[in-house]
Design a protein around this motif. Structure first.
Motif, mmCIF file in Angstrom:
data_model
loop_
_atom_site.group_PDB
_atom_site.id
_atom_site.type_symbol
_atom_site.label_atom_id
_atom_site.label_comp_id
_atom_site.label_asym_id
_atom_site.label_seq_id
_atom_site.Cartn_x
_atom_site.Cartn_y
_atom_site.Cartn_z
ATOM 1 N N ARG A 53 0.830 -1.216 0.000
ATOM 2 C CA ARG A 53 0.000 0.000 0.000
ATOM 3 C C ARG A 53 0.862 1.263 0.000
ATOM 4 N N SER A 54 2.049 1.177 -0.550
ATOM 5 C CA SER A 54 3.030 2.263 -0.439
ATOM 6 C C SER A 54 2.863 3.242 -1.587
ATOM 7 N N THR A 55 1.891 4.140 -1.440
ATOM 8 C CA THR A 55 1.601 5.103 -2.502
ATOM 9 C C THR A 55 2.738 6.088 -2.716
ATOM 10 N N GLY A 56 3.506 6.354 -1.657
ATOM 11 C CA GLY A 56 4.567 7.351 -1.751
ATOM 12 C C GLY A 56 5.895 6.818 -2.225
ATOM 13 N N ASN A 57 6.019 5.489 -2.394
ATOM 14 C CA ASN A 57 7.321 4.959 -2.814
ATOM 15 C C ASN A 57 7.226 3.642 -3.564
ATOM 16 N N TYR A 58 6.859 2.558 -2.851
ATOM 17 C CA TYR A 58 7.067 1.230 -3.426
ATOM 18 C C TYR A 58 6.081 0.852 -4.523
ATOM 19 N N ASN A 59 4.941 1.535 -4.617
ATOM 20 C CA ASN A 59 4.108 1.322 -5.794
ATOM 21 C C ASN A 59 4.913 1.620 -7.054
ATOM 22 N N ALA A 60 5.613 2.747 -7.040
ATOM 23 C CA ALA A 60 6.419 3.136 -8.202
ATOM 24 C C ALA A 60 7.573 2.165 -8.414
ATOM 25 N N VAL A 61 8.162 1.681 -7.332
ATOM 26 C CA VAL A 61 9.259 0.717 -7.443
ATOM 27 C C VAL A 61 8.781 -0.548 -8.155
ATOM 28 N N VAL A 62 7.603 -1.050 -7.757
ATOM 29 C CA VAL A 62 7.056 -2.248 -8.398
ATOM 30 C C VAL A 62 6.740 -1.966 -9.863
ATOM 31 N N ASP A 63 6.104 -0.828 -10.135
ATOM 32 C CA ASP A 63 5.763 -0.492 -11.519
ATOM 33 C C ASP A 63 7.001 -0.452 -12.408
ATOM 34 N N LYS A 64 8.066 0.154 -11.911
ATOM 35 C CA LYS A 64 9.301 0.244 -12.699
ATOM 36 C C LYS A 64 9.892 -1.142 -12.954
ATOM 37 N N SER A 65 9.821 -2.000 -11.956
ATOM 38 C CA SER A 65 10.329 -3.361 -12.125
ATOM 39 C C SER A 65 9.525 -4.124 -13.171
ATOM 40 N N LEU A 66 8.209 -3.972 -13.124
ATOM 41 C CA LEU A 66 7.355 -4.699 -14.060
ATOM 42 C C LEU A 66 7.504 -4.170 -15.486
ATOM 43 N N LEU A 67 7.763 -2.879 -15.630
ATOM 44 C CA LEU A 67 8.036 -2.351 -16.968
ATOM 45 C C LEU A 67 9.321 -2.953 -17.531
ATOM 46 N N LEU A 68 10.351 -3.055 -16.687
ATOM 47 C CA LEU A 68 11.607 -3.664 -17.140
ATOM 48 C C LEU A 68 11.395 -5.128 -17.494
ATOM 49 N N ALA A 69 10.580 -5.833 -16.709
ATOM 50 C CA ALA A 69 10.286 -7.236 -17.011
ATOM 51 C C ALA A 69 9.583 -7.352 -18.356
ATOM 52 N N CYS A 70 8.669 -6.432 -18.633
ATOM 53 C CA CYS A 70 7.963 -6.438 -19.917
ATOM 54 C C CYS A 70 8.931 -6.171 -21.063
ATOM 55 N N GLU A 71 9.786 -5.177 -20.904
ATOM 56 C CA GLU A 71 10.730 -4.848 -21.961
ATOM 57 C C GLU A 71 11.730 -5.971 -22.199
ATOM 58 N N SER A 72 12.064 -6.712 -21.150
ATOM 59 C CA SER A 72 13.057 -7.773 -21.263
ATOM 60 C C SER A 72 12.495 -9.036 -21.900
ATOM 61 N N THR A 73 11.187 -9.234 -21.802
ATOM 62 C CA THR A 73 10.577 -10.479 -22.276
ATOM 63 C C THR A 73 9.580 -10.281 -23.409
ATOM 64 N N GLY A 74 9.054 -9.055 -23.517
ATOM 65 C CA GLY A 74 7.986 -8.818 -24.485
ATOM 66 C C GLY A 74 6.629 -9.284 -24.004
ATOM 67 N N GLU A 75 6.538 -9.725 -22.741
ATOM 68 C CA GLU A 75 5.279 -10.226 -22.198
ATOM 69 C C GLU A 75 4.401 -9.058 -21.718
ATOM 70 N N GLU A 76 3.319 -8.808 -22.440
ATOM 71 C CA GLU A 76 2.433 -7.680 -22.146
ATOM 72 C C GLU A 76 1.665 -7.864 -20.845
ATOM 73 N N SER A 77 1.601 -9.088 -20.338
ATOM 74 C CA SER A 77 0.810 -9.350 -19.131
ATOM 75 C C SER A 77 1.311 -8.550 -17.939
ATOM 76 N N PHE A 78 2.596 -8.188 -17.920
ATOM 77 C CA PHE A 78 3.120 -7.390 -16.809
ATOM 78 C C PHE A 78 2.471 -6.009 -16.771
ATOM 79 N N LEU A 79 2.066 -5.516 -17.928
ATOM 80 C CA LEU A 79 1.585 -4.137 -18.012
ATOM 81 C C LEU A 79 0.218 -3.942 -17.373
ATOM 82 N N LYS A 80 -0.583 -5.005 -17.274
ATOM 83 C CA LYS A 80 -1.917 -4.831 -16.687
ATOM 84 C C LYS A 80 -1.814 -4.401 -15.234
ATOM 85 N N TYR A 81 -0.775 -4.896 -14.527
ATOM 86 C CA TYR A 81 -0.587 -4.497 -13.125
ATOM 87 C C TYR A 81 -0.165 -3.034 -13.035
#
Length: 549
Positions: A201-229
């Motif tokens: 529930r970290s609106t001020g920090n870790y939400n963004a950390v997770v989002d950035k990680s999932l974007l990198l995972a998407c770019e590294s694999t091409g798997e669009e499923s990461f983007l829904k989160y």
């Protein structure tokens, strides 16, 4: 993005200039990551070196192809190569050693620097530096493969690093091991719920950390499923931005809890998704973040390397501007109600002692109810129900006492006894019900209790220190950490450019709370309204000037 590029470049230059001053001052030191606390910390150097390379390759920067900057980069990289442990780990020396998550956070910036060198590097020395960065990233593989994690967001930082390195790894067997390890993390399932909230529930920090990680995972694999989160979380975040453009952080379980933060670190995430899915809402939010950041005179978000390695982002042109003007959103998973209206906004939280926050402009007020009853110290809503005209909160507390064991225990040591096995006698119960109703210029709050009689109940309004409180009898500048009882009638509160009316008060007693376990409002000022149970009391918090109630 052209109209804000100069701001992004200038902000990066300011960050790097401090780094350069440190290099000149400490040019003979072997540990350039050492802080004043005498802890060797490499992460700031990892981040700043990526910024240095941005400026080195950026034609709009005065540091473009600067020899001074290049020498600083070589010096910093030399430190990082010595600082990185044999297993590839990069410590967070305030608490984490041989840490896969902290290595993963550093890896993201190492990869960003490598991307810059891969894209813009042409000379022999630039290609040699690219190889040195690649060697550091490869060295990270060992800790990423065997290391673990502490918190939910750590998993996705490590996963993204594993997937990214699997794409870059030239050895197919090693790449397969990296993917296999990533699948172990992903098998747990990403912790984004249907409303877009992550576990912390970290609106001020870790939400963004997770989002950035999932974007990198998407770019590294091409798997669009990461983007829904990511898309769901960015949508949710729009409901957590208050009318003064700061983030509501009171429900966070992490260190950003209660902090006043602007959503700047979400800037590139909203821009990335806006250019990806064409969302006008995301476009407007990203534009407001960067434009307001510049107008406030703050440094631009530290993401220049993202734009320099993504043409679609650097060339993106904003169309809209602004956040959601009004909203009413109930987050089912976290049981949080967020409401933004033209005149004010409020937040209701279940399972929290600080169950209500109301905000007029930048003036924020918290509400809680003191119940010193057996092991209870505050009313904590167990249920939150939405009705047509009100939000209803309720909880039942029990007065209980242990019974003696029916037979001798294995120990006479109180602290070693299993007290969960004891029977309890219930002597009384207290039902508390709170109804929060919207008015045009504020809120009406009704507190009802039934059951136990004689308990000294305390309704507490926590306001910022320094506010001016006045009525016909008093005028007081609210001192930090102090309190008062509003016994009857109304009180005017002025502060942060706002003028509010509170009351009517009630003051049947002056009980200040139990001698242990009480939370105190040490940073602000508390206004109490007190009664004995059973009771029913209604009071209002409204703008004093404006439309009638």
């Amino acid at each position: 993005m052209k109209r804000y590029w100069a701001h992004i470049v200038a902000s990066t230059e300011k960050r790097v200039e401090e780094f350069l001053r440190g290099q000149v001052r400490d040019e003979n030191r072997e540990d350039r990551g050492r802080l004043e606390s005498d802890i060797v910390e490499g992460k700031p150097t990892v981040y700043l070196l990526t910024d240095c390379l941005c400026l080195y390759f950026c034609e709009e920067s005065r540091y473009c192809r600067s020899e001074e900057l290049w020498e600083a980069v070589l010096s910093g990289v030399g430190f990082l190569e010595r600082w990185q442990r044999e297993d590839g780990s990069m410590d967070y020396p305030s608490c984490n050693f041989f840490s896969a998550p902290d290595t993963a956070f550093c890896f993201r910036r190492l990869f960003g620097a490598w991307q810059l060198l891969d894209r813009y590097g042409a000379s022999e020395r630039e290609l040699v530096l690219k190889d040195r960065y690649y060697a550091m990233m490869v060295k990270c593989e060992r800790i990423l493969l065997y290391g673990g994690f502490h918190t939910p967001n750590h998993r996705w930082a490590v996963t993204a690093a594993l997937l990214c390195m699997a794409k870059l790894e030239e050895d197919e067997e090693k790449a397969a091991l990296l993917k296999k390890r990533a699948r172990q993390y992903l098998a747990e399932g990403i912790d984004g719920d249907e409303d877009g909230e992550y576990a912390e529930r970290s609106t001020g920090n870790y939400n963004a950390v997770v989002d950035k990680s999932l974007l990198l995972a998407c770019e590294s694999t091409g798997e669009e499923s990461f983007l829904k989160y990511v898309e769901r979380n960015l949508t949710a975040m729009l409901y957590y931005i208050d009318g003064d453009d700061t983030i509501f952080t009171q429900n966070s379980t992490r260190q950003d809890h209660g902090k006043k933060l602007y959503p700047d670190q979400y800037f590139y995430l909203y821009t990335w998704m806006a250019q990806r899915n064409g969302s006008a809402v995301f476009d407007a939010a990203a534009h407001k973040m960067i434009r307001d950041n510049r107008q406030r005179g703050d440094l631009a978000p530290d993401c220049m390397y993202i734009f320099m390695t993504h043409d679609a982002l650097k060339n993106y042109e904003f169309q809209g501007y602004g956040y959601l003007a009004e909203y009413k959103k109930f987050f089912r998973g976290s049981r949080v109600l967020r409401v933004k209206k033209a005149a004010y906004e409020y937040t209701i939280l279940a399972n929290k002692a600080d169950f209500l926050y109301v905000k007029f402009g930048s003036l924020s007020m918290g509400v809680r109810i003191g119940e010193a009853y057996c092991d209870i110290r505050n009313f904590i809503p167990q249920s939150l129900e939405m009705e047509d005209s009100a939000c209803i909160l309720s909880a039942t507390a029990l007065g209980w006492y242990y019974q003696p064991f029916g037979e001798a225990q294995e120990t006479t040591d109180w602290w070693k006894m299993d007290h969960q096995k004891r029977e309890k006698v219930i002597t009384s119960s207290l039902d508390t019900n709170v109804a929060v109703r919207e008015l045009k210029n504020g809120l009406e709050i009704t507190v009802r209790t039934s059951g136990l009689s004689g308990l000294p109940l305390r309704v507490e309004l926590d306001v910022p220190a320094g506010c001016v409180l006045e009525n016909e009898a008093i005028r007081l500048t609210a001192p930090k950490g102090e309190s008062m009882i509003l016994k009857k009638d109304f009180l005017t509160l002025s502060g942060c450019g706002e003028r509010l009316l509170l009351g009517p008060g009630f003051g049947a007693h002056a009980f200040g709370g139990h001698y242990s376990g009480e939370e105190k409002n040490t940073e602000g000022f508390s206004i109490f309204m007190n009664d004995y149970t059973p009771c029913e009391r209604t009071f209002r918090v409204v703008r004093q000037y404006g439309a009638p109630l």
